[in-house]
Design a protein around this motif. Structure first.
Motif, PDB file in Angstrom:
ATOM      1  N   SER A 482       0.865  -1.176   0.000  1.00  0.00           N
ATOM      2  CA  SER A 482       0.000   0.000   0.000  1.00  0.00           C
ATOM      3  C   SER A 482       0.904   1.229   0.000  1.00  0.00           C
ATOM      4  CB  SER A 482      -0.917   0.009   1.232  1.00  0.00           C
ATOM      5  OG  SER A 482      -1.853   1.063   1.171  1.00  0.00           O
ATOM      6  N   HIS A 483       0.480   2.267  -0.714  1.00  0.00           N
ATOM      7  CA  HIS A 483       1.315   3.467  -0.799  1.00  0.00           C
ATOM      8  C   HIS A 483       1.541   4.058   0.585  1.00  0.00           C
ATOM      9  CE1 HIS A 483       2.690   7.478  -2.039  1.00  0.00           C
ATOM     10  NE2 HIS A 483       3.007   6.911  -3.189  1.00  0.00           N
ATOM     11  N   GLY A 525       4.197  -3.563  -6.545  1.00  0.00           N
ATOM     12  CA  GLY A 525       3.426  -2.820  -7.526  1.00  0.00           C
ATOM     13  C   GLY A 525       2.344  -1.981  -6.871  1.00  0.00           C
ATOM     14  N   TYR A 526       1.633  -2.582  -5.914  1.00  0.00           N
ATOM     15  CA  TYR A 526       0.590  -1.836  -5.194  1.00  0.00           C
ATOM     16  C   TYR A 526       1.190  -0.711  -4.346  1.00  0.00           C
ATOM     17  CZ  TYR A 526      -3.239  -5.042  -6.335  1.00  0.00           C
ATOM     18  OH  TYR A 526      -4.207  -5.760  -6.992  1.00  0.00           O
ATOM     19  N   SER A 527       2.386  -0.930  -3.792  1.00  0.00           N
ATOM     20  CA  SER A 527       2.973   0.076  -2.901  1.00  0.00           C
ATOM     21  C   SER A 527       3.357   1.340  -3.654  1.00  0.00           C
ATOM     22  CB  SER A 527       4.203  -0.486  -2.190  1.00  0.00           C
ATOM     23  OG  SER A 527       5.293  -0.614  -3.094  1.00  0.00           O
ATOM     24  N   GLY A 528       3.558   1.240  -4.978  1.00  0.00           N
ATOM     25  CA  GLY A 528       3.935   2.406  -5.759  1.00  0.00           C
ATOM     26  C   GLY A 528       2.764   3.165  -6.327  1.00  0.00           C
ATOM     27  N   CYS A 570       6.949   1.428   0.408  1.00  0.00           N
ATOM     28  CA  CYS A 570       6.916   0.577   1.599  1.00  0.00           C
ATOM     29  C   CYS A 570       6.056  -0.643   1.339  1.00  0.00           C
ATOM     30  CB  CYS A 570       6.375   1.358   2.803  1.00  0.00           C
ATOM     31  SG  CYS A 570       4.759   2.083   2.543  1.00  0.00           S
ATOM     32  N   ILE A 571       6.333  -1.670   2.109  1.00  0.00           N
ATOM     33  CA  ILE A 571       5.616  -2.936   1.965  1.00  0.00           C
ATOM     34  C   ILE A 571       5.586  -3.609   3.325  1.00  0.00           C
ATOM     35  CG2 ILE A 571       7.700  -4.232   1.342  1.00  0.00           C
ATOM     36  CD1 ILE A 571       6.044  -5.883  -0.571  1.00  0.00           C
ATOM     37  N   ALA A 572       4.495  -4.301   3.628  1.00  0.00           N
ATOM     38  CA  ALA A 572       4.359  -4.998   4.913  1.00  0.00           C
ATOM     39  C   ALA A 572       4.385  -6.502   4.685  1.00  0.00           C
ATOM     40  CB  ALA A 572       3.067  -4.589   5.609  1.00  0.00           C
ATOM     41  N   PHE A 601       5.960  -7.283   9.927  1.00  0.00           N
ATOM     42  CA  PHE A 601       7.142  -6.497   9.583  1.00  0.00           C
ATOM     43  C   PHE A 601       6.765  -5.399   8.591  1.00  0.00           C
ATOM     44  CE2 PHE A 601       8.923 -10.700  10.644  1.00  0.00           C
ATOM     45  CZ  PHE A 601       9.832 -10.338  11.622  1.00  0.00           C
ATOM     46  N   PHE A 602       7.598  -4.348   8.576  1.00  0.00           N
ATOM     47  CA  PHE A 602       7.366  -3.225   7.677  1.00  0.00           C
ATOM     48  C   PHE A 602       8.704  -2.808   7.087  1.00  0.00           C
ATOM     49  CE2 PHE A 602       6.483   1.318   6.758  1.00  0.00           C
ATOM     50  CZ  PHE A 602       5.321   1.168   6.021  1.00  0.00           C
ATOM     51  N   PHE A 603       8.743  -2.622   5.759  1.00  0.00           N
ATOM     52  CA  PHE A 603       9.985  -2.322   5.061  1.00  0.00           C
ATOM     53  C   PHE A 603       9.819  -1.032   4.252  1.00  0.00           C
ATOM     54  CE2 PHE A 603       9.155  -6.881   5.295  1.00  0.00           C
ATOM     55  CZ  PHE A 603      10.239  -7.327   6.036  1.00  0.00           C
ATOM     56  N   VAL A 604      10.825  -0.165   4.327  1.00  0.00           N
ATOM     57  CA  VAL A 604      10.779   1.131   3.638  1.00  0.00           C
ATOM     58  C   VAL A 604      11.972   1.235   2.695  1.00  0.00           C
ATOM     59  CG1 VAL A 604      10.666   3.638   3.912  1.00  0.00           C
ATOM     60  CG2 VAL A 604       9.655   2.154   5.656  1.00  0.00           C
ATOM     61  N   TYR A 605      11.708   1.751   1.477  1.00  0.00           N
ATOM     62  CA  TYR A 605      12.735   1.933   0.453  1.00  0.00           C
ATOM     63  C   TYR A 605      12.748   3.395   0.032  1.00  0.00           C
ATOM     64  CZ  TYR A 605      12.460  -3.149   0.278  1.00  0.00           C
ATOM     65  OH  TYR A 605      12.454  -4.483   0.616  1.00  0.00           O
ATOM     66  N   GLU A 606      13.953   3.948  -0.209  1.00  0.00           N
ATOM     67  CA  GLU A 606      14.101   5.366  -0.546  1.00  0.00           C
ATOM     68  C   GLU A 606      14.358   5.563  -2.038  1.00  0.00           C
ATOM     69  OE1 GLU A 606      15.871   7.965   2.635  1.00  0.00           O
ATOM     70  OE2 GLU A 606      17.080   6.164   2.930  1.00  0.00           O
ATOM     71  N   ASP A 607      14.144   6.811  -2.475  1.00  0.00           N
ATOM     72  CA  ASP A 607      14.457   7.240  -3.844  1.00  0.00           C
ATOM     73  C   ASP A 607      13.753   6.398  -4.903  1.00  0.00           C
ATOM     74  OD1 ASP A 607      16.217   9.322  -3.030  1.00  0.00           O
ATOM     75  OD2 ASP A 607      17.762   7.825  -2.627  1.00  0.00           O
TER      76      ASP A 607
END
Length: 637
Positions: A482-483, A525-528, A570-572, A601-607
């Motif tokens: 999810s975004h 795909g959904y997170s973007g 981000c993605i859970a 768990f929760f993961f975050v990606y930058e840029d």
């Protein structure tokens, strides 16, 4: 009579007067001249009979007509992660201290109430909420309570168990085996009249979170049928021999209001006021997160209660909450959970900057004006997104806050915008989930990001229901994408079924429910998708982005502590029950039962980067790594 006395040392006493000696025990020589009400002794003995001898202690003042009764409330039933989120020590009882008149007891002044954990005095904020609840309960009971009234209630109970009383008729078709051991879950009531034994199917009584009662009865085939409070029947294997139950406990099971399961039900007075308030405490503690910490009214969330206790959005509660200083924990949060605060601010900013903010920026802040404590500077009934954005832009970076004195940082923020710091306090205190930055040793290496968090949002009751379902059907892990603009609301309202609601952003092609996938590329795909981006990238596009981000030389440290970009994905990773309710359409799974999905768990990606698009949670090596990281604290039953 041989009287024994034992004196508390200064270290053992919480009193402020070091010169005052306290007498510990039921009777003492220096208190011999003071009359002690017999009903007090009877109630103390009832606590010992129903719980244990150590569940109650008495502290008499040598020369005045006061007595402190310390009641030990067992909270070991709380899950370890829940206890951590609530900042309580689950292995140490909560002490409920009541100060009565020694000679008048229930006929005397209303007792004062203290709630504390001896080893947790500084961080025991939950005690404020529990003290408020129990003080209110005591005040309500004191309106009609007296020693004579209590004595009449207890005599009424004893009349049931006389030779010619009502219980004789009830015994006609039943017989009970020997008593179960003493425990807080189900009290053992001693009664010399109860000698007879009658036959009945083997019966086992269990308790869920100290507030709901279920029965399990063994049928002739050897199956154990569980009868929870909602009257659903589930057959489970007979794993262990059933416990035994006394006649009085069976009566309580059939007639107790707790069988209905509401935590605000008033327990019986049959065993005295001390037992009554202990039972009420046991009912309320597992549900503290479901009620406002100020007004004690139940929260109304779309997906039920969340993990952490919180204040409701009623204006009077917000004022009281702010005035009591409960929100002053911001300083501690920035010091100990800076990465988490950094993430919470980033989520808030993403939701506020979204074109869909009128829908997804929920809840809207309730912040008291520091210059006028009688008004709300940010009011959910009068939303002003521009003013909110201005205050948020004045919140200094969390990295800067950790590099200097917090008071100095606060002064700088106040100069920029007097609402910046109150808004930061709200962002921290309104989070109802438990988030912890994972150390490197507990990170999932295949996710390829240093920004990994443990994320638990389920309250004790939901987690207990989840574990019960897990024992019956098993579970597995899957991703939910999810975004980041949606997570401000998710952390405060729960992972909800948004299908066919205004919150739905994507189509519900496979029906109503929470959408998950064992394949990372689908959830990435959904997170973007958000901020006007409604086309899901293909797997090839995600792979190209992943490969590109891993070949470009990194201009910043790989293990950066804080988020340094506003372009976040981000993605859970969730645990989901594998019952027949889980609908699998290839690699897209739909779970219509929100109780069957818990974030882990929760993961975050930058840029704009993403992780490996080829991860499949059903592969044995991936499952093994998840189990290694998740350990026994979360996953053990």
């Amino acid at each position: 009579m041989d009287l024994k006395s034992q004196y508390w040392t200064d270290e053992e006493s919480d009193g402020d007067n070091d010169s005052e000696e306290f007498l510990y025990g039921i009777q003492g020589s220096c208190a011999a001249d003071l009359y002690r009400h017999p009903q007090l002794d009877a109630d103390i003995e009832a606590v010992k009979d129903i719980y244990t001898d150590t569940a109650v202690s008495v502290r008499e003042y040598g020369t005045i007509d006061d007595v402190d009764i310390d009641l030990q409330i067992n909270i070991s039933f709380l899950d370890e992660e829940v206890a951590t989120a609530w900042k309580v020590i689950r292995t140490e009882p909560i002490i409920l201290r009541l100060r009565f008149s020694l000679s008048q007891y229930l006929d005397g002044p209303e007792p004062s109430v203290e709630v504390f954990q001896p080893s947790n005095k500084d961080g025991f904020s939950l005690g404020l909420q529990l003290k408020k609840i129990l003080s209110m309960f005591t005040s309500q009971q004191w309106k009609h309570l007296s020693n004579e009234f209590l004595k009449a209630q207890q005599e009424k109970r004893h009349s049931w168990f006389k030779a010619g009383g009502t219980i004789k008729k009830f015994r006609a078709g039943l017989s009970i085996f020997s008593p179960i051991p003493k425990s807080p879950s189900f009290p053992l009531i001693q009664d010399s009249v109860l000698k007879g034994k009658l036959a009945m199917p083997e019966l086992r009584v269990t308790r869920l979170m100290n507030r709901s009662i279920s029965c399990t009865i063994k049928n002739p085939k050897g199956e154990l049928f569980s009868y929870p409070p909602n009257s659903q029947t589930v057959a489970v294997p007979a794993a262990r021999p059933p416990a035994q139950i006394t006649t009085k406990q069976l009566i309580e099971l059939f007639f107790s209001s707790q069988a209905g399961g509401h935590c605000k039900n008033i327990p019986t007075l049959e065993y005295g006021f001390l037992v009554q308030i202990m039972k009420y405490s046991e009912q309320r503690i597992p549900t503290l997160n479901e009620y406002c910490v100020v007004c004690d009214e139940q929260h109304v969330f779309q997906n039920g209660s969340m993990l952490k206790p919180a204040v409701c959005t009623r204006e009077l509660c917000v004022f009281s909450f702010y005035t009591l200083g409960v929100m002053s924990g911001a300083a501690e949060e920035v010091a100990t959970g800076a990465e988490v605060v950094d993430l919470l601010v980033a989520m808030c900013r993403a939701a506020l900057e979204s074109p869909r903010k009128s829908i997804i920026f929920e809840p809207y802040p309730s912040v008291v004006d520091p210059n006028d404590p009688k008004t709300l500077a940010f009011n959910p009934k009068k939303k002003n997104y521009e003013r909110l954005q201005k205050a948020l832009d004045s919140v200094m970076s969390i990295r800067e806050m950790t590099q200097g004195s917090y008071l100095e940082i606060k002064k700088q923020m106040d100069k920029l915008d007097p609402l910046a710091h109150p808004l930061l306090q709200w962002i921290i205190s309104s989070n109802r989930s438990h988030i912890v930055k994972l150390p490197l040793s507990r990170q999932l290496k295949f996710m390829h990001t240093s920004h990994q968090f443990l994320l638990l949002s389920s309250p004790p009751a939901k987690e207990a229901r989840f574990r019960t379902a897990k024992k019956l059907y098993g579970s597995t892990f899957a991703f939910h994408g999810s975004h980041i603009e949606n997570w401000h609301s998710i952390l405060r309202n729960g992972l909800v079924n948004a299908s066919y609601t205004k919150l739905q952003l994507h189509g519900a092609a496979y029906g109503k429910g929470i959408y998950l996938s064992p394949i990372s590329s689908i959830s990435f795909g959904y997170s973007g998708m958000g901020k006007g981006q409604h086309r899901m990238p293909t797997k090839d596009e995600l792979v190209q982005r992943y490969n590109r981000m891993n070949t470009i030389p990194q201009s910043r440290p790989i293990q950066s502590r804080f988020l340094q970009s506003r372009n976040l994905n981000c993605i859970a990773l969730c645990e989901v029950i594998t019952s027949k309710d889980l609908q699998k359409h290839g690699n897209i799974w739909v779970c219509p039962v929100s109780d069957h999905v818990c974030t882990r768990f929760f993961f975050v990606y930058e840029d704009g980067q993403v992780g490996d698009a080829n991860i499949n949670t059903q592969e044995p090596k991936i499952q093994k790594e998840i189990m290694r990281v998740i350990g026994t604290q979360i996953y053990s039953s």
